[in-house]
Scaffold this motif. Structure first.
Motif, PDB file in Angstrom:
ATOM      1  N   VAL A 145       0.798  -1.090  -0.018  1.00 50.49           N
ATOM      2  CA  VAL A 145      -0.033  -0.157   0.097  1.00 50.49           C
ATOM      3  C   VAL A 145       0.875   1.307   0.064  1.00 50.49           C
ATOM      4  O   VAL A 145       0.427   2.225  -0.913  1.00 50.49           O
ATOM      5  CB  VAL A 145      -0.989   0.075   1.153  1.00 50.49           C
ATOM      6  CG1 VAL A 145      -1.460   1.391   1.201  1.00 50.49           C
ATOM      7  CG2 VAL A 145      -2.036  -0.954   1.021  1.00 50.49           C
ATOM      8  N   ILE A 146       1.837   1.220   0.937  1.00 52.81           N
ATOM      9  CA  ILE A 146       2.677   2.305   0.888  1.00 52.81           C
ATOM     10  C   ILE A 146       3.489   2.665  -0.348  1.00 52.81           C
ATOM     11  O   ILE A 146       3.806   3.902  -0.955  1.00 52.81           O
ATOM     12  CB  ILE A 146       3.835   2.297   2.175  1.00 52.81           C
ATOM     13  CG1 ILE A 146       2.691   2.340   3.459  1.00 52.81           C
ATOM     14  CG2 ILE A 146       4.829   3.331   2.135  1.00 52.81           C
ATOM     15  CD1 ILE A 146       3.780   2.193   4.756  1.00 52.81           C
ATOM     16  N   ALA A 147       3.989   1.452  -0.902  1.00 52.93           N
ATOM     17  CA  ALA A 147       4.643   1.741  -2.192  1.00 52.93           C
ATOM     18  C   ALA A 147       3.855   2.253  -3.343  1.00 52.93           C
ATOM     19  O   ALA A 147       4.450   3.032  -4.169  1.00 52.93           O
ATOM     20  CB  ALA A 147       5.175   0.178  -2.587  1.00 52.93           C
ATOM     21  N   LEU A 148       2.665   1.609  -3.516  1.00 51.94           N
ATOM     22  CA  LEU A 148       1.636   2.144  -4.472  1.00 51.94           C
ATOM     23  C   LEU A 148       1.382   3.641  -4.177  1.00 51.94           C
ATOM     24  O   LEU A 148       1.242   4.603  -5.465  1.00 51.94           O
ATOM     25  CB  LEU A 148       0.447   1.198  -4.384  1.00 51.94           C
ATOM     26  CG  LEU A 148      -0.597   1.499  -5.645  1.00 51.94           C
ATOM     27  CD1 LEU A 148      -0.125   1.465  -6.761  1.00 51.94           C
ATOM     28  CD2 LEU A 148      -2.088   0.572  -5.354  1.00 51.94           C
ATOM     29  N   TYR A 149       1.065   3.995  -3.100  1.00 47.51           N
ATOM     30  CA  TYR A 149       0.617   5.324  -2.762  1.00 47.51           C
ATOM     31  C   TYR A 149       1.878   6.344  -3.037  1.00 47.51           C
ATOM     32  O   TYR A 149       1.592   7.246  -3.842  1.00 47.51           O
ATOM     33  CB  TYR A 149       0.320   5.527  -1.365  1.00 47.51           C
ATOM     34  CG  TYR A 149       0.114   6.938  -1.012  1.00 47.51           C
ATOM     35  CD1 TYR A 149      -1.103   7.752  -1.344  1.00 47.51           C
ATOM     36  CD2 TYR A 149       1.044   7.683  -0.146  1.00 47.51           C
ATOM     37  CE1 TYR A 149      -1.351   8.829  -1.151  1.00 47.51           C
ATOM     38  CE2 TYR A 149       0.531   9.045   0.373  1.00 47.51           C
ATOM     39  CZ  TYR A 149      -0.410   9.570  -0.205  1.00 47.51           C
ATOM     40  OH  TYR A 149      -0.782  11.070   0.102  1.00 47.51           O
TER      41      TYR A 149
ATOM     42  N   LYS B  79       4.100   5.699  -5.442  1.00 45.05           N
ATOM     43  CA  LYS B  79       4.169   5.986  -7.160  1.00 45.05           C
ATOM     44  C   LYS B  79       3.149   6.707  -7.397  1.00 45.05           C
ATOM     45  O   LYS B  79       3.515   7.627  -8.524  1.00 45.05           O
ATOM     46  CB  LYS B  79       4.016   4.540  -7.517  1.00 45.05           C
ATOM     47  CG  LYS B  79       5.129   3.608  -7.324  1.00 45.05           C
ATOM     48  CD  LYS B  79       4.914   2.278  -8.032  1.00 45.05           C
ATOM     49  CE  LYS B  79       6.067   1.087  -7.664  1.00 45.05           C
ATOM     50  NZ  LYS B  79       5.962  -0.127  -8.359  1.00 45.05           N
ATOM     51  N   VAL B  80       1.850   6.965  -6.885  1.00 41.65           N
ATOM     52  CA  VAL B  80       0.896   7.734  -7.503  1.00 41.65           C
ATOM     53  C   VAL B  80       1.393   9.162  -7.061  1.00 41.65           C
ATOM     54  O   VAL B  80       1.078  10.157  -7.848  1.00 41.65           O
ATOM     55  CB  VAL B  80      -0.297   7.267  -6.753  1.00 41.65           C
ATOM     56  CG1 VAL B  80      -1.506   8.445  -7.286  1.00 41.65           C
ATOM     57  CG2 VAL B  80      -0.972   5.980  -7.175  1.00 41.65           C
ATOM     58  N   GLN B  81       1.827   9.316  -5.909  1.00 45.12           N
ATOM     59  CA  GLN B  81       2.290  10.644  -5.363  1.00 45.12           C
ATOM     60  C   GLN B  81       3.298  11.370  -6.256  1.00 45.12           C
ATOM     61  O   GLN B  81       3.244  12.614  -6.628  1.00 45.12           O
ATOM     62  CB  GLN B  81       2.523  10.503  -3.891  1.00 45.12           C
ATOM     63  CG  GLN B  81       2.142  11.820  -3.175  1.00 45.12           C
ATOM     64  CD  GLN B  81       2.514  11.598  -1.821  1.00 45.12           C
ATOM     65  OE1 GLN B  81       3.176  10.885  -1.066  1.00 45.12           O
ATOM     66  NE2 GLN B  81       1.580  12.569  -0.986  1.00 45.12           N
ATOM     67  N   SER B  82       4.169  10.525  -6.516  1.00 46.12           N
ATOM     68  CA  SER B  82       5.272  10.840  -7.488  1.00 46.12           C
ATOM     69  C   SER B  82       5.098  11.185  -9.066  1.00 46.12           C
ATOM     70  O   SER B  82       6.003  11.650  -9.521  1.00 46.12           O
ATOM     71  CB  SER B  82       6.527   9.792  -7.459  1.00 46.12           C
ATOM     72  OG  SER B  82       6.381   8.556  -7.779  1.00 46.12           O
TER      73      SER B  82
ATOM     74  N   VAL C  11      -3.010   8.425 -12.472  1.00 48.53           N
ATOM     75  CA  VAL C  11      -4.316   7.969 -12.253  1.00 48.53           C
ATOM     76  C   VAL C  11      -5.420   8.714 -13.167  1.00 48.53           C
ATOM     77  O   VAL C  11      -6.301   7.918 -13.845  1.00 48.53           O
ATOM     78  CB  VAL C  11      -4.870   7.897 -10.722  1.00 48.53           C
ATOM     79  CG1 VAL C  11      -6.446   7.561 -10.553  1.00 48.53           C
ATOM     80  CG2 VAL C  11      -4.097   7.182  -9.704  1.00 48.53           C
ATOM     81  N   GLY C  12      -5.232   9.836 -13.344  1.00 44.59           N
ATOM     82  CA  GLY C  12      -5.999  10.706 -14.267  1.00 44.59           C
ATOM     83  C   GLY C  12      -5.930  10.174 -15.649  1.00 44.59           C
ATOM     84  O   GLY C  12      -7.018  10.148 -16.318  1.00 44.59           O
ATOM     85  N   GLN C  13      -4.596   9.924 -16.009  1.00 42.53           N
ATOM     86  CA  GLN C  13      -4.567   9.330 -17.313  1.00 42.53           C
ATOM     87  C   GLN C  13      -5.135   7.986 -17.630  1.00 42.53           C
ATOM     88  O   GLN C  13      -5.724   8.035 -18.674  1.00 42.53           O
ATOM     89  CB  GLN C  13      -3.054   9.315 -17.827  1.00 42.53           C
ATOM     90  CG  GLN C  13      -2.559   8.775 -19.276  1.00 42.53           C
ATOM     91  CD  GLN C  13      -1.235   8.609 -19.255  1.00 42.53           C
ATOM     92  OE1 GLN C  13      -0.352   8.558 -18.368  1.00 42.53           O
ATOM     93  NE2 GLN C  13      -0.584   8.473 -20.499  1.00 42.53           N
TER      94      GLN C  13
ATOM     95  N   SER D 149      -9.919  12.627  -6.503  1.00 48.80           N
ATOM     96  CA  SER D 149      -9.561  13.484  -5.021  1.00 48.80           C
ATOM     97  C   SER D 149     -10.004  12.217  -3.912  1.00 48.80           C
ATOM     98  O   SER D 149      -9.276  12.151  -2.981  1.00 48.80           O
ATOM     99  CB  SER D 149     -10.772  14.317  -4.876  1.00 48.80           C
ATOM    100  OG  SER D 149     -10.825  14.913  -3.691  1.00 48.80           O
ATOM    101  N   GLY D 150     -11.120  11.228  -4.164  1.00 51.69           N
ATOM    102  CA  GLY D 150     -11.319  10.328  -3.672  1.00 51.69           C
ATOM    103  C   GLY D 150     -10.299   9.319  -3.384  1.00 51.69           C
ATOM    104  O   GLY D 150      -9.892   8.524  -2.231  1.00 51.69           O
ATOM    105  N   PHE D 151      -9.670   8.999  -4.520  1.00 50.91           N
ATOM    106  CA  PHE D 151      -8.750   7.744  -4.552  1.00 50.91           C
ATOM    107  C   PHE D 151      -7.289   8.451  -3.737  1.00 50.91           C
ATOM    108  O   PHE D 151      -6.876   7.509  -3.021  1.00 50.91           O
ATOM    109  CB  PHE D 151      -8.310   7.629  -6.150  1.00 50.91           C
ATOM    110  CG  PHE D 151      -7.100   6.535  -6.006  1.00 50.91           C
ATOM    111  CD1 PHE D 151      -7.404   5.371  -6.052  1.00 50.91           C
ATOM    112  CD2 PHE D 151      -5.837   6.930  -6.312  1.00 50.91           C
ATOM    113  CE1 PHE D 151      -6.161   4.353  -6.266  1.00 50.91           C
ATOM    114  CE2 PHE D 151      -4.868   6.349  -6.385  1.00 50.91           C
ATOM    115  CZ  PHE D 151      -5.014   4.973  -6.568  1.00 50.91           C
ATOM    116  N   MET D 152      -6.993   9.574  -3.856  1.00 48.82           N
ATOM    117  CA  MET D 152      -5.656  10.151  -3.194  1.00 48.82           C
ATOM    118  C   MET D 152      -6.151  10.152  -1.666  1.00 48.82           C
ATOM    119  O   MET D 152      -5.282  10.142  -0.929  1.00 48.82           O
ATOM    120  CB  MET D 152      -5.549  11.921  -3.657  1.00 48.82           C
ATOM    121  CG  MET D 152      -4.932  11.549  -5.206  1.00 48.82           C
ATOM    122  SD  MET D 152      -3.448  10.751  -5.413  1.00 48.82           S
ATOM    123  CE  MET D 152      -2.359  11.562  -4.400  1.00 48.82           C
TER     124      MET D 152
END
Length: 354
Positions: free
Chosen positions: A88-92, A94-97, A102-104, A136-139
């Protein structure tokens, strides 16, 4: 006579006051106490089997039962939970960086199914606003999970203290459970026959709910994780655990993960993978829920499917993850109390004296 009645009422009042104070004292330990009771109920037949063979060593047989429980349940759960938190931490991160956009990915699904956007417009829903809310909900969800995962790591000592208390109490409940039940029946002023019926219902529903829901959830999560791994999808353990947790919800459960994943694969042109995942989800993962849950949960609890659904969801909302067992248990006790009331009090002389 008046003095004796006053003393009796004063004692009852003091008894209730001390009992309420003691319950509040134990409130922080509600979760380990509940799970200690549940585990002792589930593994009690194992203890009886060992005790019947070695009646002179109750401590040893209880310890062996507890050791079996630790090896089969506690250690695997800890290992899976640790891996889940790391993924979970690794995936988050990657999304944050921006490594995962996700938008794409949402736009790719949008372009692949233009009719879906037109349908939303006819319903008065703006896709762009929906997209922003989803992102927004995903983040927010990712941030919440990551922060709580970090908080769990920082509160490791508290977690292991609670785990230790649960295991410690489980030993005594396994060994002395029958004695404690008899003591409880003697103490409660509900009538021995009613108390035995209610305690039997408590044991029956607890075993059925925990064993049934966990078997269904673990089976669905394992199948989902395996198909994600077989198709080469990222983080199969993460999504497998998510499907396990969501499978605690009857009817919908794991489909909240595998169905959007199948739609996404179809949208990006992975027709074979998307079709395989869709067919596997409908024919295998969902079939497990439809076949096993009524057999393992509904039949043993003697609760209608809709009561199981609402009580499970309500329990999860009120008590967190433990609610999947507490909710149906409260529902079953509610029905049991009303059955006793209708059988023994309605149209009887006892009702007139209440």
């Amino acid at each position: 006579m008046v003095q004796a009645k006053l003393e009796r009422r004063s004692f009852i009042f003091a008894l209730l006051l001390v009992t309420v104070a003691f319950v509040f004292l134990l409130k922080p330990f509600f979760t380990p106490i509940f799970w200690a009771c549940a585990i002792a109920l589930i593994f009690h037949p194992v203890y009886r089997l060992l005790y019947n063979r070695y009646p002179r060593w109750p401590n040893v047989t209880a310890l062996l039962t507890l050791l079996l429980c630790t090896v089969l349940v506690v250690i695997p759960v800890l290992l899976v939970a640790s891996s889940f938190v790391n993924e979970v931490i690794a995936l988050y991160q990657k999304v944050q960086s921006g490594e995962i956009d996700v938008g794409q990915q949402v736009d790719r699904v949008r372009n692949a199914f233009p009719g879906f956007e037109a349908l939303l417009q006819r319903m008065g829903i703006d896709f762009d606003q929906l997209r922003e809310r989803l992102l927004s909900g995903f983040m927010s969800a990712g941030s919440f999970i990551a922060k709580n995962a970090l908080a769990l790591g920082q509160n490791t000592l508290n977690f292991f203290v609670m785990l230790g208390l649960m295991i410690y109490l489980t030993f005594f409940l396994i060994r002395d459970g029958e004695t404690l039940v008899q003591l409880l029946i003697r103490a409660l002023p509900l009538g021995d026959e009613r108390e035995q019926l209610l305690l039997a219902k408590f044991a029956e529903v607890t075993r059925a709910t925990i064993k049934g829901n966990l078997v269904v959830a673990v089976t669905q999560g394992s199948l989902g994780g395996l198909i994600f791994w077989a198709l080469g999808l990222p983080a199969p353990l993460l999504w497998g655990v998510m499907m396990t947790l969501l499978s605690l919800l009857p009817a919908i459960g794991a489909a909240l993960i595998w169905l959007p994943a199948a739609v996404y694969l179809l949208a990006i042109g992975s027709m074979i993978k998307g079709t395989v995942l869709l067919v596997f989800g409908i024919a295998v993962i969902s079939l497990v829920d439809n076949l096993l849950r009524p057999i393992l949960v509904g039949r043993d609890t003697k609760l209608p499917d809709y009561i199981v659904l609402f009580s499970t969801v309500g329990g999860l909302m009120m008590f967190g993850i433990s609610g999947f067992a507490i909710g149906p248990l409260l529902a079953a006790l509610f029905i049991a109390f009303w059955e006793i009331f209708m059988r023994e009090f309605i149209n009887s002389s006892e009702l007139k004296t209440l």
